[in-house]
Scaffold this motif. Structure first.
Motif, PDB file in Angstrom:
ATOM      1  N   LYS A 263      -6.221  -6.593   4.100  1.00  0.00           N
ATOM      2  CA  LYS A 263      -6.771  -6.082   2.839  1.00  0.00           C
ATOM      3  C   LYS A 263      -7.935  -5.133   3.094  1.00  0.00           C
ATOM      4  O   LYS A 263      -8.054  -4.076   2.447  1.00  0.00           O
ATOM      5  N   ILE A 264      -8.788  -5.485   4.048  1.00  0.00           N
ATOM      6  CA  ILE A 264      -9.922  -4.620   4.398  1.00  0.00           C
ATOM      7  C   ILE A 264      -9.424  -3.284   4.957  1.00  0.00           C
ATOM      8  O   ILE A 264      -9.915  -2.210   4.588  1.00  0.00           O
TER       9      ILE A 264
ATOM     10  N   SER B  96       0.829  -1.207   0.000  1.00  0.00           N
ATOM     11  CA  SER B  96       0.000   0.000   0.000  1.00  0.00           C
ATOM     12  C   SER B  96       0.865   1.260   0.000  1.00  0.00           C
ATOM     13  O   SER B  96       0.603   2.214  -0.740  1.00  0.00           O
TER      14      SER B  96
ATOM     15  N   VAL C 133      -6.510  -1.801   4.458  1.00  0.00           N
ATOM     16  CA  VAL C 133      -5.863  -1.014   3.397  1.00  0.00           C
ATOM     17  C   VAL C 133      -6.917  -0.365   2.501  1.00  0.00           C
ATOM     18  O   VAL C 133      -6.820   0.826   2.160  1.00  0.00           O
ATOM     19  N   CYS C 134      -7.929  -1.138   2.122  1.00  0.00           N
ATOM     20  CA  CYS C 134      -9.001  -0.588   1.278  1.00  0.00           C
ATOM     21  C   CYS C 134      -9.742   0.538   1.991  1.00  0.00           C
ATOM     22  O   CYS C 134     -10.055   1.580   1.391  1.00  0.00           O
TER      23      CYS C 134
ATOM     24  N   CYS D  36      -8.526   2.440   4.317  1.00  0.00           N
ATOM     25  CA  CYS D  36      -7.587   3.565   4.405  1.00  0.00           C
ATOM     26  C   CYS D  36      -7.651   4.428   3.147  1.00  0.00           C
ATOM     27  O   CYS D  36      -7.778   5.661   3.229  1.00  0.00           O
ATOM     28  N   TRP D  37      -7.589   3.797   1.980  1.00  0.00           N
ATOM     29  CA  TRP D  37      -7.644   4.539   0.718  1.00  0.00           C
ATOM     30  C   TRP D  37      -9.030   5.145   0.498  1.00  0.00           C
ATOM     31  O   TRP D  37      -9.149   6.281   0.006  1.00  0.00           O
ATOM     32  N   ALA D  38     -10.083   4.403   0.847  1.00  0.00           N
ATOM     33  CA  ALA D  38     -11.441   4.925   0.674  1.00  0.00           C
ATOM     34  C   ALA D  38     -11.672   6.149   1.556  1.00  0.00           C
ATOM     35  O   ALA D  38     -12.249   7.161   1.104  1.00  0.00           O
TER      36      ALA D  38
ATOM     37  N   THR E 204      -1.476   4.653   6.070  1.00  0.00           N
ATOM     38  CA  THR E 204      -0.701   3.415   5.954  1.00  0.00           C
ATOM     39  C   THR E 204       0.408   3.372   6.998  1.00  0.00           C
ATOM     40  O   THR E 204       0.688   2.299   7.567  1.00  0.00           O
TER      41      THR E 204
END
Length: 330
Positions: A146-147, A70, A149-150, A152-154, A118
């Protein structure tokens, strides 16, 4: 006089509304362009190697490395998108239009927020790995990482979309003349942003790593005092703990360097209007922060043998061979 005046404008055809070009020294500017372009190229290349390595080799697809992936994606976007545009901005004029102005400012804030998030996740991961090693494998799984990280970006996309909604509707709203790309945030939103994207995360990162440092030191002392009496099974546990501490050290260096490069980016906002209005100081602070994206993969190369080995396989195109994803990298 008229010709000289037009030569000093960003858009000579828009005589009455164009911004003035800053005074430039072409020889000095050329050397700056070359150096900054090299930094951008190195940043893109090294982070692309990290992305390909973790994505391709199954052995590297661990929870901790997914956080590194990430971070590498955000660093890659910095080198690919933000650095080249910042290089263009050293000329003093924005020539890419309103849409690109909005996209550039939004991308800058979004990538910065994702990087900060991150870093907090990396610190939390190392905290759990060192301070709660028995429950770490069950708490930190690939699916949960994975959840996280997703999310975080969202959150980075949604948060910056909210605080920049007026600017994104009209990217020229704060420009005083053609040739600018200016973003202004009201004081209340600005203070909230500084707390949420700087003071809060940095505080969390420092507290978590201080705890990690204390526990790692106590573990090292305990192992040294009992090293002569351990069994084979105990030796394996010690090796595992050493591996976790080594990972904590490497990621600790990444986090410390990030904080050091991040602080100058926000320092002018605390120092007052004099520094905030100084274009050269702001530009230097921005490039110190951007340069961090180039430093991270260099740290990986120094601490992680897998990075050097996978880079060799990528450069020599061995990853194109069948079943190369199952290669022994560690």
């Amino acid at each position: 006089m008229e010709a000289l005046r037009e030569a000093d404008l960003c858009f000579p055809q828009l005589l009455n509304v164009s911004c003035l070009k800053p005074l430039q020294h072409h020889a000095e500017n050329l050397s700056i362009y070359i150096v900054l372009s090299c930094i951008s190229f190195i940043t893109v290349t090294l982070n692309l190697i990290v992305i390909i390595s973790i994505s391709h080799f199954r052995q590297l697809q661990t929870p901790t490395n997914l956080f590194l992936l990430s971070l590498a994606v955000s660093d890659f976007l910095v080198g690919l998108l933000l650095m080249p545009i910042q290089i263009l901005l050293t000329g003093g004029c924005w020539v890419l239009g309103s849409f690109m102005c909005g996209l550039f400012q939004f991308s800058s804030f979004m990538i910065t927020s994702a990087s900060v998030g991150t870093m907090v996740l990396i610190s939390a991961d190392r905290y759990l790995a060192i301070c709660d090693p028995l429950h770490y494998p069950t708490k930190v799984t690939l699916k949960r990482v994975k959840i996280c990280v997703c999310l975080c970006w969202a959150c980075a996309v949604i948060y910056n979309g909210i605080i920049m909604k007026d600017f994104l509707k009209n990217p020229d709203i704060y420009n005083s003349c053609y040739g600018e790309c200016v973003l202004l945030i009201d004081s209340l939103a600005g203070y909230f942003d500084i707390i949420l994207t700087f003071l809060g995360p940095v505080t969390v990162i420092i507290v978590l790593y201080l705890r990690v440092f204390v526990v790692a030191v106590s573990q090292a002392r305990a192992m040294r005092s009992h090293i002569a009496a351990v069994s084979v099974q105990g030796s394996l546990r010690i090796t595992a703990k050493k591996s976790e501490r080594k990972a904590a050290t490497a990621l600790g260096v990444v986090v410390v360097v990030f904080v050091v490069c991040f602080c100058p980016y926000f320092y002018p906002y605390f120092a007052g209007e004099e520094l905030l209005s100084n274009d050269k100081i702001l530009l230097i602070a921005i490039w110190i922060f951007l340069f961090n994206s180039c430093v991270n993969p260099i740290i990986y190369a120094f601490f992680y043998p897998w990075f050097r080995k996978s880079a060799q396989l990528i450069v020599t195109l061995h990853i194109l061979q069948p079943q190369s994803c199952d290669a022994n990298i560690l």
